[in-house]
Design a protein around this motif. Structure first.
Motif, PDB file in Angstrom:
ATOM      1  N   TYR A  67       0.846  -1.207   0.000  1.00  0.00           N
ATOM      2  CA  TYR A  67       0.000   0.000   0.000  1.00  0.00           C
ATOM      3  C   TYR A  67       0.877   1.250   0.000  1.00  0.00           C
ATOM      4  CZ  TYR A  67       1.624  -1.431   4.417  1.00  0.00           C
ATOM      5  OH  TYR A  67       2.475  -1.891   5.387  1.00  0.00           O
ATOM      6  N   ARG A  68       2.214   1.072  -0.038  1.00  0.00           N
ATOM      7  CA  ARG A  68       3.127   2.223   0.022  1.00  0.00           C
ATOM      8  C   ARG A  68       3.832   2.319  -1.338  1.00  0.00           C
ATOM      9  NH1 ARG A  68       4.563   4.228   4.756  1.00  0.00           N
ATOM     10  NH2 ARG A  68       4.253   2.351   5.977  1.00  0.00           N
ATOM     11  N   ILE A 117      -3.851  -5.540   2.138  1.00  0.00           N
ATOM     12  CA  ILE A 117      -3.669  -6.657   3.071  1.00  0.00           C
ATOM     13  C   ILE A 117      -2.171  -6.928   3.185  1.00  0.00           C
ATOM     14  CG2 ILE A 117      -4.177  -9.095   3.534  1.00  0.00           C
ATOM     15  CD1 ILE A 117      -6.700  -7.368   3.448  1.00  0.00           C
ATOM     16  N   VAL A 118      -1.644  -6.807   4.389  1.00  0.00           N
ATOM     17  CA  VAL A 118      -0.210  -7.038   4.581  1.00  0.00           C
ATOM     18  C   VAL A 118       0.122  -8.479   4.176  1.00  0.00           C
ATOM     19  CG1 VAL A 118       1.613  -7.212   6.317  1.00  0.00           C
ATOM     20  CG2 VAL A 118       0.017  -5.294   6.380  1.00  0.00           C
ATOM     21  N   ASP A 147       8.917  -5.577   6.171  1.00  0.00           N
ATOM     22  CA  ASP A 147       9.421  -6.495   7.197  1.00  0.00           C
ATOM     23  C   ASP A 147       8.255  -7.152   7.947  1.00  0.00           C
ATOM     24  OD1 ASP A 147       9.789  -3.472   7.794  1.00  0.00           O
ATOM     25  OD2 ASP A 147       9.241  -4.312   9.739  1.00  0.00           O
ATOM     26  N   ALA A 149       5.365  -7.920   6.831  1.00  0.00           N
ATOM     27  CA  ALA A 149       4.715  -8.927   5.979  1.00  0.00           C
ATOM     28  C   ALA A 149       5.422 -10.275   6.056  1.00  0.00           C
ATOM     29  CB  ALA A 149       4.674  -8.439   4.534  1.00  0.00           C
ATOM     30  N   ASN A 176      12.206  -1.465   6.706  1.00  0.00           N
ATOM     31  CA  ASN A 176      12.323  -0.087   7.227  1.00  0.00           C
ATOM     32  C   ASN A 176      12.288  -0.097   8.764  1.00  0.00           C
ATOM     33  OD1 ASN A 176       9.631  -0.587   7.713  1.00  0.00           O
ATOM     34  ND2 ASN A 176       8.865   0.907   6.234  1.00  0.00           N
ATOM     35  N   TYR A 178      10.348  -1.150  10.968  1.00  0.00           N
ATOM     36  CA  TYR A 178       9.086  -1.137  11.710  1.00  0.00           C
ATOM     37  C   TYR A 178       7.926  -1.670  10.872  1.00  0.00           C
ATOM     38  CZ  TYR A 178      11.519   2.013  14.874  1.00  0.00           C
ATOM     39  OH  TYR A 178      12.424   2.558  15.741  1.00  0.00           O
ATOM     40  N   HIS A 245       4.032   5.969   9.806  1.00  0.00           N
ATOM     41  CA  HIS A 245       3.518   4.814   9.059  1.00  0.00           C
ATOM     42  C   HIS A 245       2.480   5.264   8.021  1.00  0.00           C
ATOM     43  CE1 HIS A 245       1.637   1.036   8.047  1.00  0.00           C
ATOM     44  NE2 HIS A 245       0.481   1.558   8.402  1.00  0.00           N
TER      45      HIS A 245
HETATM   46  C1  LIG Z   1      -3.258  -8.964   7.167  1.00  0.00           C
HETATM   47  C2  LIG Z   1      -3.134  -7.602   7.756  1.00  0.00           C
HETATM   48  N1  LIG Z   1      -2.849  -7.461   9.057  1.00  0.00           N
HETATM   49  C3  LIG Z   1      -2.725  -6.232   9.607  1.00  0.00           C
HETATM   50  C4  LIG Z   1      -2.904  -5.104   8.836  1.00  0.00           C
HETATM   51  C5  LIG Z   1      -2.732  -3.724   9.459  1.00  0.00           C
HETATM   52  N2  LIG Z   1      -1.470  -3.149   8.994  1.00  0.00           N
HETATM   53  C6  LIG Z   1      -1.424  -2.276   7.995  1.00  0.00           C
HETATM   54  S1  LIG Z   1       0.112  -1.818   7.618  1.00  0.00           S
HETATM   55  C7  LIG Z   1       0.789  -2.791   8.799  1.00  0.00           C
HETATM   56  C8  LIG Z   1       2.275  -2.837   9.023  1.00  0.00           C
HETATM   57  C9  LIG Z   1       3.031  -3.598   7.996  1.00  0.00           C
HETATM   58  O1  LIG Z   1       4.392  -3.328   8.122  1.00  0.00           O
HETATM   59  P1  LIG Z   1       5.464  -3.694   7.035  1.00  0.00           P
HETATM   60  O2  LIG Z   1       5.097  -4.960   6.376  1.00  0.00           O
HETATM   61  O3  LIG Z   1       6.789  -3.625   7.685  1.00  0.00           O
HETATM   62  O4  LIG Z   1       5.339  -2.542   5.915  1.00  0.00           O
HETATM   63  P2  LIG Z   1       5.629  -0.974   6.037  1.00  0.00           P
HETATM   64  O5  LIG Z   1       4.338  -0.334   6.411  1.00  0.00           O
HETATM   65  O6  LIG Z   1       6.694  -0.773   7.039  1.00  0.00           O
HETATM   66  O7  LIG Z   1       6.039  -0.544   4.655  1.00  0.00           O
HETATM   67  C10 LIG Z   1      -0.202  -3.460   9.488  1.00  0.00           C
HETATM   68  C11 LIG Z   1       0.024  -4.388  10.598  1.00  0.00           C
HETATM   69  C12 LIG Z   1      -3.232  -5.284   7.470  1.00  0.00           C
HETATM   70  N3  LIG Z   1      -3.410  -4.260   6.659  1.00  0.00           N
HETATM   71  N4  LIG Z   1      -3.320  -6.521   6.949  1.00  0.00           N
END
Ligand SMILES: Cc1ncc(C[n+]2csc(CCOP(=O)(O)OP(=O)(O)O)c2C)c(N)n1
Ligand SMILES: [Mg+2]
Length: 403
Positions: A67-68, A117-118, A147, A149, A176, A178, A245
Motif C-alpha cells: 500500500y506504500r 492486506i499485509v 518487514d 509482511a 524499514n 518497523y 507509518h
Molecule cells: C493482514 C493484515 N494485518 C494487519 C494489517 C494492518 N497493517 C497495515 S500496515 C501494517 C504494518 C506492515 O508493516 P510492514 O510490512 O513492515 O510494511 P511498512 O508499512 O513498514 O512498509 C499493518 C500491521 C493489514 N493491513 N493486513
C-alpha cells in the motif's frame, strides 16, 4: 562500494528518486488539504530501494508491491498525473479513481498493484510468475513487501511454492525497521530477514537500501537468477521511512535521534553528492533534476484537479460479481444437490485434468518407495545414482542383520 555507472544512468537514477520524493511531499500536502482521501502511506526515505529495483527491471517484467507504492508506479513509468488523480479519486486516475492511494495499478507498465492486506501481494506474485512460466513468457516477477509482511502465513506459503515450482520470481523485503509502530526485534523471532526463507529453499542476502547502486547490483543478480536459472531468492534492503507509518501516526515508538541519524543517510542527497564529487554530474544538473521534478509534480496536481469525479451512475461498473465467475461459487450454501464447482469438476475437460495431475510430476516427485530419512539418514533423492545404490545396499544389509 559499487562503481558509478555512466553519466546518463546517474542522471536518470537521480531524476527518478527526486521526482518520487517531490511527488510524495506534495501528496502529503494534498492529503492535509483533504484533496486526497482514504489512507496515505508515504515512502519518503525509501527512494533508493524503489528506484534501484525498478532501474534493473525489463519492460516485460512484473512488479507487485504494498500500500506504500506511489513511488513504485512512478518509477515503473506511470505518469504522476495519473497517480495524483487516483489519490484525488478522479476519473483520470490509474483505476479511474476507484482504488485510491493503496491500490495504484498500471497493467500496461506491468505494475500489478497496490494491496492493503499485509502480505496479500506475495501469493499473487507467485501466481504472476506461474502464469509467465505457463505462457512461456520470459518475464520475471519482482515482489516487494515490508518487514512486517514476513510474519504472515502468506510469506511461508509463497516461498514454498516459489522454490518448489522453481518460479521466475524475485523477492525484496523493504526492511524499514518497523511494521506500523512495532520494531523488527519486537515482531520477528528471526531478525535477520534474509534468512527467513532459507528453510523453504530460498537463499537470501542483505543490502544497504539507502544506496541506490548497491540495490541495483543486488536486484540485478536476483533477477538474473530468477530469469536464467529459475531460482527464486530474497534480498533484504535496509531502508527507513522519514514520515510516520501513515498520515495519522503520532510516532511515539521511535526516538527523534534515530530519525535524524537516518536523515543523515538521505539516499537522494548521498547519491547526488557522490555524483558531483566524482565529476559525473555537475551542480547545475542536480539543480535541473530538482526543478524538473517540481514542474512535473505541479502539473500532476493541476491535471488531477481538472479531472472530473466519476459519474454517480458508474457506481456499479467494474465490479466483480458472481454471474461473471465461471468456476466455483465463492459462497456455498451446502444444500444436498451437487454444487456448481463439483459439477464442473466432474465434467472437467481431459486436458485440464491432465494438467492438474501433472502438478506432482512438475514439482519433481520421485518415483518408487521412499526411505525414512529420520531413521536412515538423508533421503535417496538428489544423490548420485551410484551412491544411492550403495546406500540402499547398506540399509538392506542392516535391516537383514536386525531381522
Ligand atoms: C493482514 C493484515 N494485518 C494487519 C494489517 C494492518 N497493517 C497495515 S500496515 C501494517 C504494518 C506492515 O508493516 P510492514 O510490512 O513492515 O510494511 P511498512 O508499512 O513498514 O512498509 C499493518 C500491521 C493489514 N493491513 N493486513
Ligand atoms: Mg516495515
Amino acid at each position: 562500494m559499487a562503481d558509478l555507472p555512466d553519466a546518463s544512468t546517474c542522471y536518470e537514477l537521480l531524476a527518478r528518486m527526486a521526482l518520487i520524493r517531490r511527488f510524495e511531499e506534495e501528496a502529503g500536502r494534498q492529503y492535509q488539504r483533504a484533496k486526497a482521501g482514504g489512507f496515505l502511506h508515504l515512502a519518503i526515505g525509501e527512494e533508493a530501494t524503489i528506484v534501484g529495483t525498478t532501474s534493473v527491471m525489463d519492460e516485460r517484467d512484473y512488479l507487485i508491491g504494498t500500500y506504500r507504492t506511489h513511488g513504485h508506479a512512478i518509477a515503473r513509468g506511470t505518469d504522476p498525473k495519473r497517480v495524483m488523480a487516483e489519490l484525488f479519486g478522479r476519473v483520470g486516475g490509474t483505476s479511474g479513481g476507484r482504488g485510491g492511494s493503496m491500490h495504484i495499478f498500471d497493467r500496461e507498465r506491468r505494475f500489478m498493484g497496490g494491496y492493503g492486506i499485509v502480505g496479500g501481494n506475495l501469493p499473487i506474485a507467485a501466481g504472476l510468475a506461474l502464469s509467465s512460466e505457463y505462457k512461456g513468457e520470459d518475464a520475471v516477477t519482482v515482489c516487494m513487501f515490508g518487514d512486517g509482511a514476513s510474519n504472515t502465513g502468506n510469506f511461508g506459503e509463497t516461498m514454498n511454492l516459489a522454490a518448489l515450482w522453481q518460479l521466475p520470481v524475485f523477492f525484496l523485503v523493504e526492511n524499514n525497521l518497523y511494521g506500523m509502530g512495532t520494531s523488527v526485534e519486537r515482531h520477528s523471532a528471526q531478525t535477520d530477514l534474509s534468512k527467513k526463507a532459507e528453510g523453504y529453499g530460498i537463499p537470501g542476502q542483505r543490502v544497504d537500501g539507502m544506496d541506490v547502486l548497491a540495490v541495483r547490483e543486488g536486484v540485478a543478480e536476483g533477477i538474473r537468477q530468477a530469469r536464467e536459472e529459475r531460482r527464486p531468492t530474497l534480498l533484504e534492503a535496509f531502508t527507513y521511512r522519514y514520515r510516520g507509518h501513515s498520515a495519522a501516526d503520532p510516532e511515539v515508538y521511535r526516538e527523534r535521534e534515530e530519525v535524524e541519524e537516518w536523515r543523515g543517510k538521505d539516499p537522494i542527497e548521498l547519491f547526488a553528492r557522490r555524483c558531483v564529487e566524482a565529476g559525473v554530474l555537475g551542480e547545475r544538473e542536480v539543480q535541473e533534476v530538482r526543478e524538473k521534478a517540481e514542474a512535473r509534480v505541479n502539473a500532476a496536481v493541476e491535471a488531477a484537479d481538472a479531472s472530473p469525479e466519476p459519474a454517480l451512475d458508474s457506481l456499479y461498473e467494474s465490479l466483480y460479481v458472481l454471474d461473471s465467475a465461471a468456476g466455483w461459487y465463492a459462497v456455498d450454501e451446502r444444500s444436498p444437490e451437487p454444487h456448481r464447482g463439483e459439477r464442473e469438476e466432474a465434467e472437467m475437460p481431459a486436458t485440464a485434468r491432465e494438467l492438474a495431475e501433472a502438478g506432482a510430476a512438475y514439482a519433481g516427485q520421485p518415483h518408487g518407495p521412499r526411505s525414512n530419512p529420520a531413521v536412515e539418514g538423508e533421503p535417496v533423492e538428489g544423490m548420485e545414482p551410484e551412491v544411492a545404490a550403495e546406500r540402499e545396499e547398506v540399509v538392506e544389509e542392516t535391516e537383514e542383520a536386525e531381522r
